[in-house]
Motif scaffolding. Structure first.
Motif, mmCIF file in Angstrom:
data_model
loop_
_atom_site.group_PDB
_atom_site.id
_atom_site.type_symbol
_atom_site.label_atom_id
_atom_site.label_comp_id
_atom_site.label_asym_id
_atom_site.label_seq_id
_atom_site.Cartn_x
_atom_site.Cartn_y
_atom_site.Cartn_z
ATOM 1 N N MET A 39 0.819 -1.211 0.000
ATOM 2 C CA MET A 39 0.000 0.000 0.000
ATOM 3 C C MET A 39 0.852 1.259 0.000
ATOM 4 O O MET A 39 0.462 2.277 -0.582
ATOM 5 N N LEU A 40 2.019 1.240 0.656
ATOM 6 C CA LEU A 40 2.896 2.396 0.641
ATOM 7 C C LEU A 40 3.341 2.708 -0.782
ATOM 8 O O LEU A 40 3.368 3.870 -1.206
ATOM 9 N N ALA A 41 3.686 1.657 -1.542
ATOM 10 C CA ALA A 41 4.105 1.866 -2.927
ATOM 11 C C ALA A 41 2.957 2.422 -3.762
ATOM 12 O O ALA A 41 3.143 3.340 -4.571
ATOM 13 N N ARG A 42 1.763 1.898 -3.553
ATOM 14 C CA ARG A 42 0.630 2.343 -4.355
ATOM 15 C C ARG A 42 0.223 3.771 -3.995
ATOM 16 O O ARG A 42 -0.129 4.573 -4.871
ATOM 17 N N VAL A 43 0.263 4.110 -2.713
ATOM 18 C CA VAL A 43 -0.059 5.482 -2.311
ATOM 19 C C VAL A 43 0.964 6.461 -2.872
ATOM 20 O O VAL A 43 0.614 7.536 -3.371
ATOM 21 N N ALA A 44 2.235 6.114 -2.798
ATOM 22 C CA ALA A 44 3.283 7.022 -3.270
ATOM 23 C C ALA A 44 3.216 7.215 -4.779
ATOM 24 O O ALA A 44 3.311 8.346 -5.281
ATOM 25 N N HIS A 45 3.061 6.131 -5.539
ATOM 26 C CA HIS A 45 2.982 6.268 -6.992
ATOM 27 C C HIS A 45 1.683 6.953 -7.401
ATOM 28 O O HIS A 45 1.660 7.702 -8.381
ATOM 29 N N GLY A 46 0.610 6.697 -6.658
ATOM 30 C CA GLY A 46 -0.642 7.384 -6.957
ATOM 31 C C GLY A 46 -0.578 8.868 -6.673
ATOM 32 O O GLY A 46 -1.322 9.654 -7.275
ATOM 33 N N ALA A 47 0.319 9.264 -5.752
ATOM 34 C CA ALA A 47 0.451 10.684 -5.423
ATOM 35 C C ALA A 47 0.923 11.485 -6.621
ATOM 36 O O ALA A 47 0.507 12.640 -6.815
ATOM 37 N N LEU A 48 1.796 10.888 -7.439
ATOM 38 C CA LEU A 48 2.296 11.618 -8.597
ATOM 39 C C LEU A 48 1.150 11.980 -9.540
ATOM 40 O O LEU A 48 1.064 13.112 -10.041
ATOM 41 N N ASP A 49 0.258 11.009 -9.770
ATOM 42 C CA ASP A 49 -0.873 11.287 -10.655
ATOM 43 C C ASP A 49 -1.879 12.222 -9.993
ATOM 44 O O ASP A 49 -2.307 13.216 -10.583
ATOM 45 N N THR A 50 -2.256 11.902 -8.753
ATOM 46 C CA THR A 50 -3.318 12.662 -8.093
ATOM 47 C C THR A 50 -2.895 14.088 -7.807
ATOM 48 O O THR A 50 -3.619 15.045 -8.116
ATOM 49 N N LEU A 51 -1.718 14.269 -7.209
ATOM 50 C CA LEU A 51 -1.286 15.604 -6.809
ATOM 51 C C LEU A 51 -1.006 16.493 -8.013
ATOM 52 O O LEU A 51 -1.436 17.652 -8.058
ATOM 53 N N LEU A 52 -0.274 15.969 -8.985
ATOM 54 C CA LEU A 52 0.057 16.790 -10.146
ATOM 55 C C LEU A 52 -1.193 17.158 -10.934
ATOM 56 O O LEU A 52 -1.344 18.301 -11.388
ATOM 57 N N LEU A 53 -2.106 16.191 -11.074
ATOM 58 C CA LEU A 53 -3.333 16.475 -11.809
ATOM 59 C C LEU A 53 -4.203 17.476 -11.058
ATOM 60 O O LEU A 53 -4.736 18.417 -11.646
ATOM 61 N N ALA A 54 -4.343 17.280 -9.744
ATOM 62 C CA ALA A 54 -5.144 18.214 -8.946
ATOM 63 C C ALA A 54 -4.524 19.606 -8.957
ATOM 64 O O ALA A 54 -5.237 20.620 -9.036
ATOM 65 N N LEU A 55 -3.198 19.696 -8.881
ATOM 66 C CA LEU A 55 -2.533 20.994 -8.901
ATOM 67 C C LEU A 55 -2.730 21.688 -10.242
ATOM 68 O O LEU A 55 -3.000 22.902 -10.295
ATOM 69 N N ALA A 56 -2.618 20.940 -11.338
ATOM 70 C CA ALA A 56 -2.824 21.539 -12.664
ATOM 71 C C ALA A 56 -4.255 22.041 -12.816
ATOM 72 O O ALA A 56 -4.493 23.156 -13.308
ATOM 73 N N ILE A 57 -5.227 21.245 -12.381
ATOM 74 C CA ILE A 57 -6.624 21.675 -12.463
ATOM 75 C C ILE A 57 -6.853 22.890 -11.579
ATOM 76 O O ILE A 57 -7.576 23.827 -11.950
ATOM 77 N N GLY A 58 -6.241 22.898 -10.381
ATOM 78 C CA GLY A 58 -6.395 24.025 -9.474
ATOM 79 C C GLY A 58 -5.862 25.324 -10.051
ATOM 80 O O GLY A 58 -6.481 26.386 -9.908
ATOM 81 N N ILE A 59 -4.711 25.258 -10.719
ATOM 82 C CA ILE A 59 -4.132 26.470 -11.323
ATOM 83 C C ILE A 59 -5.030 26.983 -12.447
ATOM 84 O O ILE A 59 -5.315 28.188 -12.542
#
Length: 593
Positions: A376-396
């Protein structure tokens, strides 16, 4: 009067365009409505040409989309929204019944949200009423964590623990007031936390105004001062409060699914999946009308509270230069999030080990494993790249679009109400139908609606800022519109709107997670956070760590966004000096105006 008539025409045109676009959706996407209806009616029946021809004859599909749309619109004048393509029942009673359930749920959720917002701002109100406020917001990170909790996760926990295990309240169904408590808590707690943060952002400026200082000097009770401070801040909050009302009604699809509530959001979603156009059109039209009513009530309340001051330019600015908050919490939250990502990135998120299914956290696997034995640590960390970057781009993008559209309130006001009436789930279905499914579909769906609250906030703050005394005085000295916008209005409005955008960042991640939870976002084996929550939800009782891990990281993202927002403050403007201190100010204003 002419301006109101133009606004009404623009609002009606947008509503008509949305409803007509939905009515033409199957033909725009080049899909066969008869085949979709057959699958919804009976998935096991073979789609033979005879069967499809019979369905087309029943529904009148051979007449073409424009004729069908004209017949549907013609029936609206008589209160007839047609018959469902799936069940054959009349649409109007069913949709109105769903609207009644959603309105009841919305009312109770709104009460929960108001109480939650009051608790979030309680410390600020207490310190401000006793003149011990230093000008900074005092709401802690607890409200940020609460605002970042996924509604569907909160709903699942409440239904499982409070409803099933403890048996305190009913968990499933819709048979009376008792059945509204748990879903209202799931909807109202996150919404109240966001409203409370926005109100907490305005209160220090209200307590610093001359009327508050004079009231405290005369010895008026602190409760009276606090009550008037909240009233002073309401005009800047009411437009967003109206958006929350519509969002609680049409955007609660996941909660309605979990608690088995026959609400308008769920009814509209099911109609969209089955392409039951009469139900989908009627549900969307009701959501648009509800958005228009909420916007109208918010405008009337604003006019009643601050109408004369807005007209006469007799307000003071609530957004004065303030020192930024200390950045220690930002570094702590950001450091923890970075540590989680750094520890998990070297691990393989797709490695299967069925012998280690649903293992609890350990030193080798700090977040445990999921139902397939994946780390789960690996999946959360790799998912962060997609989720955070996508959410940040949409937010901007949402921040830029919201700020620009908020500058032209006459155009963006009706557009904001119409866009906000479309739940992200329905937007995802529409985008999927038009653009096809893919990795960009959730981002487009969320981005279509994410800018609306920021545009409403920008318009509300600009309306108040234009009525501020210093802007009125500057205008009287001969300053033009461009000078006022560049030197006075934007420096006051952009910092709070940017803070609002940061507060919305976890909400954007939650919207992406909700789409994945409903099967409209990322698909397996992607480690996107919403998909992680959806995959592990059935094992929440046996292996709570599989759900708590992505939920905790989402909450950490909310705390990081709020602490980072505290560092965005208005700088002291160049024109803040008095006329005596700057004798050349008048000449500068006239020359630049």
């Amino acid at each position: 009067m002419r301006r109101q008539a133009a606004t009404f025409v623009w609002r009606a045109a947008l509503a008509a365009a949305l409803v007509c676009g939905i009515g033409l959706l199957p033909w725009l996407t080049r899909t066969d409505p008869a085949l979709t209806v057959l699958k919804a009616r009976s998935a096991d029946r073979d789609p033979t040409p005879e069967v499809l021809a019979d369905i087309r004859a029943q529904l009148g599909l051979g007449d073409g989309p424009l004729r069908l749309l004209g017949q549907w619109l013609g029936g609206l004048w008589r209160g007839d929204a047609g018959r469902s393509w799936i069940s054959g029942d009349e649409v109007t009673p069913a949709v109105l019944q769903a609207l009644g359930a959603s309105l009841l749920l919305m009312a109770v959720a709104l009460v929960v949200a108001v109480v939650t917002a009051g608790l979030v701002c309680a410390r600020t109100l207490r310190l401000g009423a006793h003149r011990r406020l230093d000008g900074r917001r005092t709401a802690g990170s607890g409200s940020a964590v609460l605002a970042a909790l996924p509604e569907f996760l909160t709903a699942s926990v409440l239904a499982t623990v409070v409803g099933v295990q403890l048996g305190w309240l009913p968990a499933l169904g819709w048979y009376g007031p008792q059945w509204t408590v748990l879903p209202a808590l799931a909807l109202g707690l996150p919404a109240g936390a966001v409203i409370g943060r926005l109100l907490d952002d305005l209160l220090p400026g209200a307590f610093a105004e001359p009327w508050a200082l004079a009231a405290a000097a005369r010895g008026l009770p602190g409760r009276s001062i606090a009550r008037q401070a909240v009233r002073r801040c309401l005009p800047g909050l009411l437009p967003n409060l109206g958006l929350f009302v519509v969002g609680l009604t049409g955007g609660s699809v996941a909660v309605e699914q979990i608690f088995d509530i026959p609400g308008l959001g769920r009814t509209t979603l099911q109609a969209a999946l089955a392409q039951d156009l009469p139900v989908l059109q009627a549900g969307t039209l009701l959501l648009v009308l509800l958005a228009a009513v909420a916007a109208g009530l918010a405008a009337l309340a604003t006019r009643r509270i601050a109408g004369p001051a807005l007209r006469d330019g007799a307000l003071s600015s609530l957004h004065r230069p303030q020192p930024p908050t200390r950045g220690i919490p930002t570094f702590v939250h950001g450091g923890l999030l970075t540590l989680v990502i750094a520890l998990g990135l070297p691990r393989d998120p797709l490695a299967l080990d069925t012998t280690r299914r649903l293992q609890p956290p350990s030193w080798t696997q700090p977040f445990g494993t999921d139902a397939l034995g994946r780390d789960m640590l690996a999946r959360v960390a790799h998912g962060a790249l997609d989720t955070l970057l996508l959410a940040l781009a949409i937010g901007i993008v949402a921040l830029v679009a919201g700020a620009l559209l908020g500058l032209v309130a006459r155009v963006s006001g009706p557009l904001v109400d119409t866009v906000n009436a479309v739940p992200p789930v329905l937007a995802a279905l529409l985008v999927t139908s038009v653009a096809g499914s893919g990795a960009a579909t959730p981002a487009l769906a969320v981005g279509v609606v994410a800018w609306a609250p920021l545009a409403a906030h920008t318009s509300a703050l600009l309306r108040q800022e234009r009525a501020a005394l210093h802007v009125t005085a500057t205008r009287g000295l001969g300053a033009g519109r461009w000078y006022l916008l560049r030197r006075e209005l934007l420096p006051a409005v952009l910092p709070p709107v940017t803070r609002h955008a940061l507060l919305r960042l976890p909400g954007i991640a939650l919207a992406l997670a909700s789409l994945a939870f409903l099967g409209l976002g990322a698909q397996p084996p992607s480690p996107e956070w919403g998909l992680l929550l959806a995959e592990n939800q059935p094992y929440a009782e046996r292996a709570p760590w599989a759900v708590l891990a992505p939920a905790a990281v989402l909450a950490l993202l909310g705390a990081l966004a709020v602490s980072a927002a505290g560092g965005i403050r208005r700088a002291r403007p160049r024109t803040s000096a008095t006329l005596a201190e700057r004798p050349s100010l008048t000449r500068e204003l006239v020359e630049t105006g």
